[in-house]
Design an enzyme around this catalytic site. Sequence first.
Site, PDB file in Angstrom:
ATOM      1  N   ASP A  51       0.859  -1.185   0.000  1.00 29.31           N
ATOM      2  CA  ASP A  51       0.000   0.000   0.000  1.00 29.31           C
ATOM      3  C   ASP A  51       0.894   1.234   0.000  1.00 29.31           C
ATOM      4  O   ASP A  51       2.120   1.117  -0.076  1.00 29.31           O
ATOM      5  CB  ASP A  51      -0.975  -0.014   1.189  1.00 29.31           C
ATOM      6  CG  ASP A  51      -2.285   0.682   0.820  1.00 29.31           C
ATOM      7  OD1 ASP A  51      -2.242   1.882   0.478  1.00 29.31           O
ATOM      8  OD2 ASP A  51      -3.348   0.033   0.842  1.00 29.31           O
TER       9      ASP A  51
ATOM     10  N   GLU B  95     -10.156   2.813  -5.670  1.00 29.97           N
ATOM     11  CA  GLU B  95      -9.991   4.160  -5.115  1.00 29.97           C
ATOM     12  C   GLU B  95      -9.014   5.072  -5.849  1.00 29.97           C
ATOM     13  O   GLU B  95      -8.466   5.993  -5.256  1.00 29.97           O
ATOM     14  CB  GLU B  95      -9.585   4.070  -3.637  1.00 29.97           C
ATOM     15  CG  GLU B  95     -10.653   3.439  -2.770  1.00 29.97           C
ATOM     16  CD  GLU B  95     -10.335   3.459  -1.286  1.00 29.97           C
ATOM     17  OE1 GLU B  95     -11.209   3.884  -0.510  1.00 29.97           O
ATOM     18  OE2 GLU B  95      -9.231   3.037  -0.898  1.00 29.97           O
TER      19      GLU B  95
ATOM     20  N   HIS C 115      -2.913   3.121  -4.380  1.00 36.25           N
ATOM     21  CA  HIS C 115      -2.371   2.415  -3.203  1.00 36.25           C
ATOM     22  C   HIS C 115      -0.988   1.861  -3.528  1.00 36.25           C
ATOM     23  O   HIS C 115      -0.572   0.835  -2.977  1.00 36.25           O
ATOM     24  CB  HIS C 115      -3.300   1.270  -2.753  1.00 36.25           C
ATOM     25  CG  HIS C 115      -4.606   1.738  -2.178  1.00 36.25           C
ATOM     26  ND1 HIS C 115      -4.717   2.315  -0.932  1.00 36.25           N
ATOM     27  CD2 HIS C 115      -5.857   1.727  -2.694  1.00 36.25           C
ATOM     28  CE1 HIS C 115      -5.985   2.623  -0.694  1.00 36.25           C
ATOM     29  NE2 HIS C 115      -6.700   2.282  -1.756  1.00 36.25           N
TER      30      HIS C 115
HETATM   31  C1  ACM Z   1     -11.332  -0.911  -0.186  1.00 39.74           C
HETATM   32  O1  ACM Z   1     -11.812  -0.940   0.960  1.00 39.74           O
HETATM   33  N1  ACM Z   1     -10.791   0.196  -0.652  1.00 39.74           N
HETATM   34  C2  ACM Z   1     -11.354  -2.070  -1.051  1.00 39.74           C
END
Ligand code: ACM
Length: 532
Positions: free
Chosen positions: A209, A334, A268
């Site tokens: 991440d 995201e 991420h």
């Molecule tokens: C997530 O919770 N962004 C998969």
Amino acid sequence: MKTDRFTIIMVIVTLACLFSTPTTVTGSYKDTTNIVPIPVSTEHRNGFFVFKPTIRIIAEQDAQTEASKLIDALAPAMGYRLKLASKARPKAKAVKLAIDERLSQLGGEGYILDVSTEQILIRAKQPAGLFYGIQTLLQLLPAPIFCKSVVKDINWKVPCLKITDYPRFQWRGLLIDPARHFIPVNDVKKFLSVMAMHKFNRLQVHLTDNIGWRIEIKKYPNLTKLASNRDRSGGKGGFYTQEEIRELVRYAEKRHITIVPEIEMPYHAGSAINAYPYIGINPSRVEGMSLDKRWAVLGGLAAPRPETVEFMQNVLAEVIELFPSRFIHIGGDEANLKLWENDPEMLKQMKQLGCKNAHELHSWFIKQMDTFLTRNSRRLLGWDEILQGGLASGATVMSWRGIQGGITAAKAGHDVVMAPTSHTYFDYRQAPAEKGLSRNVINLKKVYSFEPLPAELSNEQARHVLGGQAQLWGELIADQNRREFMAYPRACALIETVWSPKQLKNYKNFAFRLLHHLERLDAMVINYRQLD
Ligand code: ACM
């Protein structure tokens, strides 16, 4: 007079109930076995099988690996190791494990457990079924069987019964997150053992991440030299060497759990971008900058240029060497795609590829990974954002922003795993006054009400729902104690939603069984959350 006659009748009825065999009382309060997850069917009989040191475990070649796991599981608390043999002695009491090809109706994970006063017999089509039969047998013993050291003065007995059992779904998963707070190898092992006892079979490990990179990749040494050195609390981070990964995979396999690695991209990905700025957006911004400064400038979104595709495919090439999992999770969630829309190089890239917008560029990037994984006989798994801009042909969707993404994917003929924030985000608090990543409360009852299979899917579409998974994101989970507090007993509720038949689900009954089940977790020294 009247009362007396009534009393006599009640005594007769009660005695008749006690002595009539077999009685099928699946899911009723009379079910004193308190198995979690509740088996498909249980026929109770009279009497007990009592363990003693002279009892043999009988297994032919094809069942001996599982049989020795039973011996290993019984030995610490009983204080003796039962002997393994391929044939029973005449008239001797025994525990027999057998692979039986004819049991195909139970699937690869089902089993039949038959207990009489003279013999325990576990039959299954495949070793995984024997393993789950063993897990049920362990729960039939007194709870201290789960202790790691000798427990004296216990009559190790099992009630006579017949259990037929198999899972409702093939994907019964939990997710842990060593990227935000590193999880030492031994903590992962303990987590896996507790999962196995509950019949979970997938552990997704969020290995990368923005904050940290946790897996050794030989081709890119800066990932561990530079990108693994931090965590969310300002700690020193850490990473798994390839040898440690192999050890964890073996440990999980022995418990019939597949470790599903997650390598996040294109968002991420901050730790990787910081270690190798050429995969980031406009890397010239950070030339000559120190590592710490770079981190703040580069952000977490990779730039989908050919060099980045090559970088991530090289990473995945080492990942698939280490993890036998058919599914490889590439994240995909995201991404703030405005960052691409505002970058001249990315705009040019979109034009060159014929992408109408940034969603299509995102989709192009994910498709490069799908092609690579498919070519290597693996399958791409990603969060439901991978649906936007067009789903890659081989992709499986993990539906987290509700279940709609999963429904859309299943209707389009793609496999899905349901992991919605509404029921399965175990980083959310369990009561309003507790800490959690969201204001939302997900208590035990809420988890138990999770239904992975949306009613609107046809039978054909429903086959694409592989199962469900709960997430223990690591932002606020800094150690094992906290992880266990957030995971249990909610995971006990979750496993029943993905293992047990829907028609047997009953929260009151579950809560009753759970009271006894918690004694097992006590014996395993699990820091579970106390019931309200
Ligand atoms: C997530 O919770 N962004 C998969």
